[in-house]
Design a protein around this motif. Structure first.
Motif, PDB file in Angstrom:
ATOM      1  N   GLU A 163     -45.165 -27.642  -1.191  1.00 18.09           N
ATOM      2  CA  GLU A 163     -43.573 -28.219   0.356  1.00 18.09           C
ATOM      3  C   GLU A 163     -43.400 -25.950  -0.164  1.00 18.09           C
ATOM      4  OE1 GLU A 163     -41.784 -29.612  -3.921  1.00 18.09           O
ATOM      5  OE2 GLU A 163     -40.645 -26.969  -4.086  1.00 18.09           O
ATOM      6  N   PRO A 164     -41.910 -27.279   1.201  1.00 20.46           N
ATOM      7  CA  PRO A 164     -41.301 -26.335   2.204  1.00 20.46           C
ATOM      8  C   PRO A 164     -40.117 -24.870   1.033  1.00 20.46           C
ATOM      9  CG  PRO A 164     -41.385 -27.290   3.511  1.00 20.46           C
ATOM     10  CD  PRO A 164     -42.059 -28.008   2.330  1.00 20.46           C
ATOM     11  N   SER A 165     -40.620 -23.872   1.445  1.00 22.19           N
ATOM     12  CA  SER A 165     -39.743 -22.726   0.591  1.00 22.19           C
ATOM     13  C   SER A 165     -38.134 -22.285   1.649  1.00 22.19           C
ATOM     14  CB  SER A 165     -39.904 -21.466   0.175  1.00 22.19           C
ATOM     15  OG  SER A 165     -39.517 -20.458  -0.417  1.00 22.19           O
ATOM     16  N   GLU A 166     -37.293 -22.581   0.315  1.00 23.51           N
ATOM     17  CA  GLU A 166     -35.503 -22.225   1.489  1.00 23.51           C
ATOM     18  C   GLU A 166     -36.168 -20.455   1.483  1.00 23.51           C
ATOM     19  OE1 GLU A 166     -32.481 -24.238  -0.049  1.00 23.51           O
ATOM     20  OE2 GLU A 166     -33.007 -25.928  -0.737  1.00 23.51           O
ATOM     21  N   TYR A 167     -36.503 -20.314   0.650  1.00 25.78           N
ATOM     22  CA  TYR A 167     -36.140 -18.371   0.348  1.00 25.78           C
ATOM     23  C   TYR A 167     -37.830 -17.981   1.005  1.00 25.78           C
ATOM     24  CZ  TYR A 167     -33.948 -20.343  -3.143  1.00 25.78           C
ATOM     25  OH  TYR A 167     -32.927 -20.708  -3.458  1.00 25.78           O
ATOM     26  N   ASN A 172     -44.166 -23.128  -1.325  1.00 22.60           N
ATOM     27  CA  ASN A 172     -44.532 -22.798  -2.027  1.00 22.60           C
ATOM     28  C   ASN A 172     -45.912 -23.924  -2.578  1.00 22.60           C
ATOM     29  OD1 ASN A 172     -42.331 -20.954  -3.039  1.00 22.60           O
ATOM     30  ND2 ASN A 172     -41.354 -23.329  -3.422  1.00 22.60           N
ATOM     31  N   ASP A 208     -31.548 -25.545  -7.453  1.00 23.01           N
ATOM     32  CA  ASP A 208     -32.531 -25.074  -7.676  1.00 23.01           C
ATOM     33  C   ASP A 208     -32.809 -24.887  -8.815  1.00 23.01           C
ATOM     34  OD1 ASP A 208     -33.455 -24.783  -5.161  1.00 23.01           O
ATOM     35  OD2 ASP A 208     -33.464 -22.869  -5.746  1.00 23.01           O
ATOM     36  N   ASP A 235     -25.170 -18.939  -6.677  1.00 29.14           N
ATOM     37  CA  ASP A 235     -26.382 -20.346  -6.063  1.00 29.14           C
ATOM     38  C   ASP A 235     -26.777 -19.905  -6.866  1.00 29.14           C
ATOM     39  OD1 ASP A 235     -26.650 -17.565  -4.533  1.00 29.14           O
ATOM     40  OD2 ASP A 235     -26.424 -18.383  -2.820  1.00 29.14           O
ATOM     41  N   ARG A 237     -29.393 -17.609  -6.432  1.00 33.63           N
ATOM     42  CA  ARG A 237     -30.186 -15.828  -5.532  1.00 33.63           C
ATOM     43  C   ARG A 237     -29.115 -15.205  -7.080  1.00 33.63           C
ATOM     44  NH1 ARG A 237     -32.533 -14.695  -1.575  1.00 33.63           N
ATOM     45  NH2 ARG A 237     -33.084 -16.509  -0.306  1.00 33.63           N
TER      46      ARG A 237
END
Length: 260
Positions: A163-167, A172, A208, A235, A237
């Motif tokens: 799946e796409p990663s936001e980071y 991922n 998340d 958030d 992070r």
């Protein structure tokens, strides 16, 4: 601040090269445990390294296999494997009580380390836990209930899904082995007796790991040893200046408590 040009050291764990960076200093020391697909050069780890240098405390951080500068393939990783590597770093390279600072998945590793150290009669190595946006049992508790039929099919037929990663620009990858092993390492199934103070920092705007997950974790920890700090606009992070300041303050408070 450290840079990538500062070469890491390596230790061997079952034939895998595990990269680490260490600041020499006094006890209690600080051990950084990063999150899923993160590395030891992130903002929070760098901040703790600089704090340790300025205040004379020891600090050690490492990359799990398949992460950062360590060897191995990410897709071969499991909680059990990364737990074993983290325990070896602590056993080989630290002395005296340590504050385990675990971020996201690293908090799960930290809780499992506490269990394994006590089981091995090495509880004196454990001074305190600082858990940042903790994600223990995330595979079973946070991911499995939301898996699509396609993802379930990919896990069974291909052994993984992406799946796409936001980071990260890279997707991922979640393997069947990670999910199967995650069930074997669950900690939120009964009392987690850490025998040491625990401080949790959790953002209430975390997309998340819902803050309710951190509050459920508290139900499994001895209440008189636990502090929870909820950051309303924080958030996942927790890397803004105000978040980093809270992290450092929490470390200082835990050191003061250990040193009483």
């Amino acid at each position: 601040m450290s840079t990538v040009s500062d070469l890491p050291e390596f230790i061997d764990v079952d034939g895998e090269r595990i990269a680490l960076r260490q600041v020499e200093g006094k006890s209690p020391g600080i051990v950084w445990l990063g999150g899923f697909k993160s590395d030891m050069l992130g903002t929070k780890a760098e901040t703790l390294s600089e704090w340790a240098k300025a205040n004379g405390h020891s600090f050690i951080r490492h990359d799990y296999s398949g992460h950062g500068e360590s060897g191995g393939r990410f897709v071969d990783g499991t909680i059990s494997l990364w737990l074993k590597q983290s325990l070896e770093v602590v056993r080989q390279r630290t002395s005296g009580p340590q504050i385990l600072v675990g971020s996201s998945m690293g908090a799960w590793i930290a809780l499992r380390m506490a269990q394994e150290l006590h089981k091995a009669g090495e509880g004196e190595r454990l001074g305190a836990l600082l858990l940042l946006a903790p994600a223990p049992d995330f595979t079973a508790e946070l991911m499995e209930p939301l898996l699509t039929e396609e993802q379930k099919r990919d896990l069974e037929e291909k052994g993984y899904f992406e799946e796409p990663s936001e980071y990260s620009p890279e997707p991922n990858v979640y393997t069947k082995a990670l999910f199967d092993d995650g069930r074997e390492n669950r900690v939120m199934t009964g009392l987690i007796d850490t025998h040491c103070p625990v401080h949790i920092l959790q953002g209430m705007a975390d997309p998340d790991v819902p803050h309710e997950h951190a509050l459920r974790l508290v139900e499994h920890l001895p209440a008189d040893d636990v502090t929870v700090s909820l950051i309303r606009d924080g958030d996942h992070r927790l890397s803004r200046p105000q978040d980093l300041s809270m992290m450092v303050s929490a470390v200082e408070a835990l050191i003061a408590r250990i040193s009483q």
